[in-house]
Scaffold this active site. Structure first.
Site, PDB file in Angstrom:
ATOM      1  CD  GLU A 159      -3.035   2.680  -3.879  1.00 29.72           C
ATOM      2  OE1 GLU A 159      -3.836   3.633  -3.893  1.00 29.72           O
ATOM      3  OE2 GLU A 159      -3.278   1.588  -3.320  1.00 29.72           O
ATOM      4  CG  HIS A 160      -0.206   6.346  -0.622  1.00 26.86           C
ATOM      5  ND1 HIS A 160      -0.897   7.421  -0.098  1.00 26.86           N
ATOM      6  CD2 HIS A 160      -1.024   5.276  -0.468  1.00 26.86           C
ATOM      7  CE1 HIS A 160      -2.085   7.010   0.350  1.00 26.86           C
ATOM      8  NE2 HIS A 160      -2.174   5.709   0.140  1.00 26.86           N
TER       9      HIS A 160
ATOM     10  CG  HIS B  40      -1.908   1.091   1.256  1.00 24.98           C
ATOM     11  ND1 HIS B  40      -2.375   1.633   2.433  1.00 24.98           N
ATOM     12  CD2 HIS B  40      -2.532   1.783   0.279  1.00 24.98           C
ATOM     13  CE1 HIS B  40      -3.222   2.591   2.166  1.00 24.98           C
ATOM     14  NE2 HIS B  40      -3.339   2.709   0.874  1.00 24.98           N
TER      15      HIS B  40
END
Length: 440
Positions: free
Chosen positions: A74-75, A71
């Protein structure tokens, strides 16, 4: 009649497949040097195009030292590359009226952009730059740590999200699929930049990359643009590497079920989930499951909606759902209600599942098949949905049914099929989750 694209047969370098689809669309698949897979769907008359870069790594694949990395990446990939700042990435798409985003799942990560057809070269260049050349700057890392913590806090404030997360954890207790996709605040606070970079270097490699594109495009041009973008980003595409194998759908699933989970919250409603272990994404009964869910809890005419909302007025929203993965899945029913009615609502959820196992009418079957036909076609009326369908088929199923073939399989479902599947689900050990005021 259009046929399925047998993706499993093109694992070798230079392999190519092409299959005509409905209404003149053509799906093609190529394996480039380095093991990069490229799938496109050329749709006549469509002026938009969507491209996605898929990495078959999700939250289930994180090692303890890499927990939260999927995650986090993703950023971070939107925060800049060696060639572009974060603002450059944003401006590139804003200047042409495009849109870009990413999604992290339990089994994949995807970075995508939707533009008009003439700007597809730009989109491929920017997405390719992000995937190959993310900067992963220390200052950006710490700033995004705070952003992710805020994202998790927002989700924790949504009782529906909390209920679904706790439900998945209970159905797949002790299994990596039971973990939340975004991690937990404790995990995000603990993960280091070096761990996230190590995760990036390990998994963002040519043989693990799948590029899918749909809309107004040419397959050979897309392959050339992808190759140029990846080489420009420093990737070596000269090795004769084969693509990574798909997950084993028959791998043993070592997980337990937690029969009851209760989360006390000071809320006006109690969120109720009742369900069990479901089916893997390649299960031969997946069309039957779609029809069964449509009859049980797939719309305003479904049994759950009619019985619990329309006849009894006990809830505003109620539905059933299935969430498949490569080797297993979860299946459940959801409703939110007055805390005083939680016991009754949960009882009715179970009762309707058991009633489904006793039989359905010919009218219910026909209605469900028509509902699925309509939603399937409408859902695929844009280039993003077509792009996403290609990626998920390549990652999991190993074949891609045409829309016509998908609808034929739905029409082939019988009442006996639905009853048998419902009986199977009803016989399984159940998980009960409630979030809200629990009373004494």
């Amino acid at each position: 009649m259009p046929h399925a694209l047998p993706l499993v047969s093109a694992q070798s370098i230079g392999a190519h497949l092409a299959v005509e689809q409905d209404h003149g669309a053509v799906i093609r698949r190529s394996v480039l040097p380095g093991g990069v897979r490229v799938l496109t769907e050329q749709i006549p008359g469509m002026r938009s195009a969507t491209v996605g870069a898929w990495v078959g790594v999700g939250s289930r694949d994180e090692t303890p030292e890499h927990a939260g990395s999927t995650h986090f990446l993703e950023h971070l990939l939107f925060k800049g590359t060696q060639r572009r700042s974060a603002q450059d990435i944003a401006v590139a798409f804003d200047r042409v009226g495009g849109e870009s985003n990413a999604m992290t799942g339990k089994e994949f990560t995807c970075y995508y952009a939707r533009v008009i057809d003439q700007d597809l070269p730009l989109a491929i260049d920017v997405i390719g730059d992000m995937v190959t050349s993310a900067r992963l700057d220390d200052a950006d890392f710490e700033m995004e740590r705070g952003v992710i913590l805020e994202e998790l806090a927002m989700s924790e404030d949504d009782p529906g999200d909390v209920a679904h997360e706790r439900f998945t954890e209970a159905v797949l207790h002790g299994h990596p699929l039971g973990r939340p996709i975004g991690g937990t605040p404790e995990i995000i606070r603990a993960v280091t930049r070096d761990a996230v970079e190590d995760h990036y270097r390990q998994h963002y490699v040519p043989e693990g990359l799948i590029v899918t594109a749909a809309g107004g495009l040419d397959h050979d041009t897309v392959c050339a643009l992808v190759t140029e973008a990846l080489i420009r980003g420093g990737w070596d595409l000269t090795d004769d590497r084969a693509p990574l194998e798909r997950r084993d759908p028959l791998a043993p699933v070592e997980a337990s079920l937690v029969p009851q989970v209760r989360v006390n919250r000071d809320l006006e409603q109690t969120h109720v989930l009742l369900g069990t272990r479901g089916f893997r994404a390649t299960d031969e009964r997946r069309s039957v499951l779609g029809v069964s869910n449509a009859i049980l809890g797939g719309g305003m005419s479904s049994r759950l909606f009619q019985e619990i909302r329309e006849k009894r007025g006990l809830t505003y929203g109620v539905y059933s759902f299935g969430a498949p993965s490569a080797d297993t899945g979860v299946w459940g029913m959801y409703a939110a209600c007055n805390p005083a009615n939680a016991d009754e609502v949960e009882r009715l959820l179970g009762t309707e599942l058991e009633r489904l196992a006793e039989g359905i009418t010919a009218e219910e079957l026909e209605r469900a098949q028509g509902q699925i036909a309509g939603t399937t076609v409408l859902r695929l009326e844009d280039s993003y949905s077509r792009m996403s369908r290609l990626g998920k088929a390549e990652l999991v199923q190993g074949e891609l049914w045409s829309i016509g073939e998908s609808l034929d399989r739905v029409r082939a479902v019988t009442a006996d099929d639905v009853v048998a599947l419902a009986a199977d689900l009803a016989s399984r050990e159940r998980v009960s989750v409630r979030v809200g005021q629990l009373g004494e």
